[in-house]
Write an enzyme that holds these catalytic residues in place. Structure first.
Site, PDB file in Angstrom:
ATOM      1  N   SER A   1       0.590  10.243  -0.039  1.00 45.36           N
ATOM      2  CA  SER A   1       1.736   9.682   0.685  1.00 45.36           C
ATOM      3  C   SER A   1       2.965   9.502  -0.192  1.00 45.36           C
ATOM      4  O   SER A   1       2.849   9.212  -1.392  1.00 45.36           O
ATOM      5  CB  SER A   1       1.356   8.321   1.280  1.00 45.36           C
ATOM      6  OG  SER A   1       0.268   8.442   2.161  1.00 45.36           O
TER       7      SER A   1
ATOM      8  N   HIS B   1      -0.094   2.076   6.229  1.00 47.15           N
ATOM      9  CA  HIS B   1      -1.494   2.390   5.921  1.00 47.15           C
ATOM     10  C   HIS B   1      -2.323   1.123   5.671  1.00 47.15           C
ATOM     11  O   HIS B   1      -3.497   1.063   6.067  1.00 47.15           O
ATOM     12  CB  HIS B   1      -1.572   3.330   4.712  1.00 47.15           C
ATOM     13  CG  HIS B   1      -1.141   4.728   5.018  1.00 47.15           C
ATOM     14  ND1 HIS B   1      -1.844   5.542   5.877  1.00 47.15           N
ATOM     15  CD2 HIS B   1      -0.074   5.455   4.597  1.00 47.15           C
ATOM     16  CE1 HIS B   1      -1.235   6.715   5.967  1.00 47.15           C
ATOM     17  NE2 HIS B   1      -0.159   6.688   5.207  1.00 47.15           N
TER      18      HIS B   1
END
Length: 569
Positions: free
Chosen positions: A372, A488
């Site tokens: 990410s 997340h």
């Protein structure tokens, strides 16, 4: 010999796969349509005329200027009439009851709104927010009536009410209150939701609302946005969404949207797109029946042997391994296609459903992780360096006079890091202290620091340590400051590892210094981690990463004017 003409350039295209040609032509048409789509047709024509007219030509310029002025005056009148027509159709869509007339009013409103100038859209949304809000005078009167009622006694032993009849007044006022607390614009939202194309239009409507709110905080408009967001969240529940695996066999119109809406790692060409949909790769999207052929959100997955450290190896390295050898499903991009659905966490449902699906189809996949971006890191760091440098200068002058020091001052560098930065040649970077030197390096033209081995040697340990601190310690309202981290973590992931120079693109370097992070979804802990993050803001991370906050500074060695670095990890 035949003379070449412009059609010869099309010969290679004719030999391409028809789907690839369709996607390419759609992309070209999209890039050529640069005129603002939010303007009315008349406004688009005016803009095109302004773009094509030679501003500096003297011949005929005065005549053209007068003509354009007249057109602008006429256009203003037309826009005002357009606005009033759309406002009338909006009122009709809220107030009328006949189904056949209602459909016409909803069509007129949605089509008319799409042709309004941005400023007229803003005016109309403010009318909707203020004039079709709830009736607070009526609400206050109902509350007074409610507070004036005497609460009947309750027979707890028998579990029934001794004065049952008196509760009828409570029930009546409560029912009236629930109705009074519903703003009139709820009627418009509900009717549009069941109208063909209405859900997509509501998404556009909210996108405009959010755009206005970024520029000015209008309380009535914020209330309108909050109400519409709640409605959209209900209408877009997982039960109404279809999970679809996107492949090369899907229609070109759908694949073109994947190319257009990919927000994390842009798709560079058709070969890149085909690779992302091919062997060892997966792409899943959520579709809604009311918006056919267009994913609301989609996620890209790479099947790998190990958790990747760089995006380069995911996108461009050697061909993927056989899928039967993969042990890791790596989520490397998730993109929303509808700005108007911002804040509605479709991604949480999507990730969890994809994990369930991949696990069922490929039991040998044991690790679910991400690679990410860290979009807020460099902005946070540069702001921190700038503010602390100013505080350091202020404290120096004040301490000479008063012997005091600011409680907000913090030297974010360790002594060995300060020494390493100050040892850099003055020809490369200058500054009164390490923080100022670091700020000047990171804001240098064309990211020059990324091209110097000497500077990278100095900056790598600093950036890695400060990035670990940013992810683990920097918070806003008790939650992770970084938007991707917050996403997340609230979904139940943990922070596993940060990776140096994992994204060497201009965007990756400017947003996060090229650093990327691996979040890991441990199936047995997803619910536990999500609950603790929501309730206490607890951020779960690997022990190595936690140690990095304190220890990643490592050891600098200075010899003959050169700097060497050895990490303790």
């Amino acid at each position: 010999m035949r003379k070449l003409d412009s059609t010869d350039n099309l010969i290679p295209l004719i030999n391409m796969n028809k789907k690839a040609l369709a996607i390419l032509m759609r992309a070209r048409m999209r890039s050529n349509n640069s005129i603002n789509p939010s303007l009315s047709p008349l406004a688009r024509d005016l803009n095109q005329m302004k773009q094509n007219s030679p501003e500096n030509q003297s011949a005929g310029h005065a005549i053209r200027h007068d003509s354009e002025s007249k057109m602008r005056t006429d256009d203003a009148g037309n826009c005002e009439r357009e606005f009033e027509l759309v406002r009338t159709s909006m009122h009709s869509a809220i107030s009328m009851s006949k189904t056949e007339d209602l459909d016409t009013a909803l069509d007129n409103f949605s089509e008319g709104y799409a042709n309004l100038y941005i400023e007229n859209r803003r005016k109309l949304l403010l009318v909707l927010a203020r004039e079709y809000d709830l009736n607070r005078v009526h609400v206050r009167e109902l509350i007074k009536q409610y507070l004036g009622l005497e609460l009947p006694s309750v027979d707890k032993a028998q579990g029934n009410f001794s004065e049952e009849g008196l509760f009828s007044s409570f029930y009546r006022i409560e029912r009236n209150l629930r109705h009074a607390l519903r703003p009139l614009y709820e009627i418009l939202f509900d009717r549009l939701n069941t109208h063909p194309g209405g859900l997509r239009f509501l998404s556009i409507l909210r996108s405009d609302i959010l755009s206005i709110l970024t520029e000015e905080n209008i309380s009535s408009l914020r209330a309108l946005d909050s109400y519409l967001k709640e409605k959209l969240s209900t209408w877009l529940s997982p039960a109404t969404l279809e999970l679809h695996q996107i492949t090369w066999d899907d229609p070109a119109s759908l694949l073109e949207k994947i190319v257009a809406y990919e927000a994390v790692h842009p798709i560079s060409n058709l070969l890149d797109l085909k690779r992302r949909l091919g062997v060892g790769r997966r792409c899943f999207g959520y579709l809604h029946p009311a918006i056919p052929g267009e994913p609301l959100i989609f996620i890209e997955v790479a099947l790998l042997k190990n958790v990747a450290r760089t995006i380069q190896e995911v996108l461009w390295d050697s061909p993927p391994i056989p899928e039967s050898e993969a042990t890791c499903a790596l989520f490397y991009s998730i993109s929303s296609t509808q700005p108007g659905l911002s804040g509605i966490n479709l991604g949480e449902f999507l990730i969890k459903r994809v994990i369930t699906l991949v696990k069922r189809e490929m039991p040998h996949i044991s690790t679910f992780a991400t690679l990410s971006p860290i979009p807020g890191f460099m902005q946070w760091l540069l702001s921190k360096l700038a503010s602390q440098t100013i505080l350091a200068e202020s404290d120096t002058s004040e301490s000479l006079a008063e012997g005091s020091s600011s409680t907000f001052r913090e030297n974010i560098l360790k002594p060995e890091e300060e020494k390493a930065l100050m040892s850099i040649s003055k020809d490369i970077a200058t500054g009164k202290n390490g923080m100022e030197v670091m700020f000047n390096l990171l804001t240098s033209t064309d990211l020059e620091w990324t091209k110097s081995p000497e500077l990278l040697c100095v900056l790598q340990p600093l950036l890695m340590r400060l990035c670990a601190r940013y992810l683990l310690q920097e918070k806003k309202r008790g939650k992770a400051l970084d938007s991707v981290a917050n996403f997340h973590l609230q979904n139940g992931a943990m922070i596993e590892r940060i990776n140096w120079m994992a994204d060497r693109s201009e965007k990756g370097l400017s947003q996060s210094g090229g650093i990327m992070v691996n979040y890991v979804y441990r199936l047995e802990h997803i619910n536990e981690f999500a609950h603790s993050y929501f309730s206490t803001g607890d951020i779960h991370a690997s022990s190595d990463l936690r140690c990095a906050v304190e220890n990643m500074a490592g050891t600098f060695h200075f010899k003959d004017g050169l700097i060497a670095y050895k990490s303790r990890l």
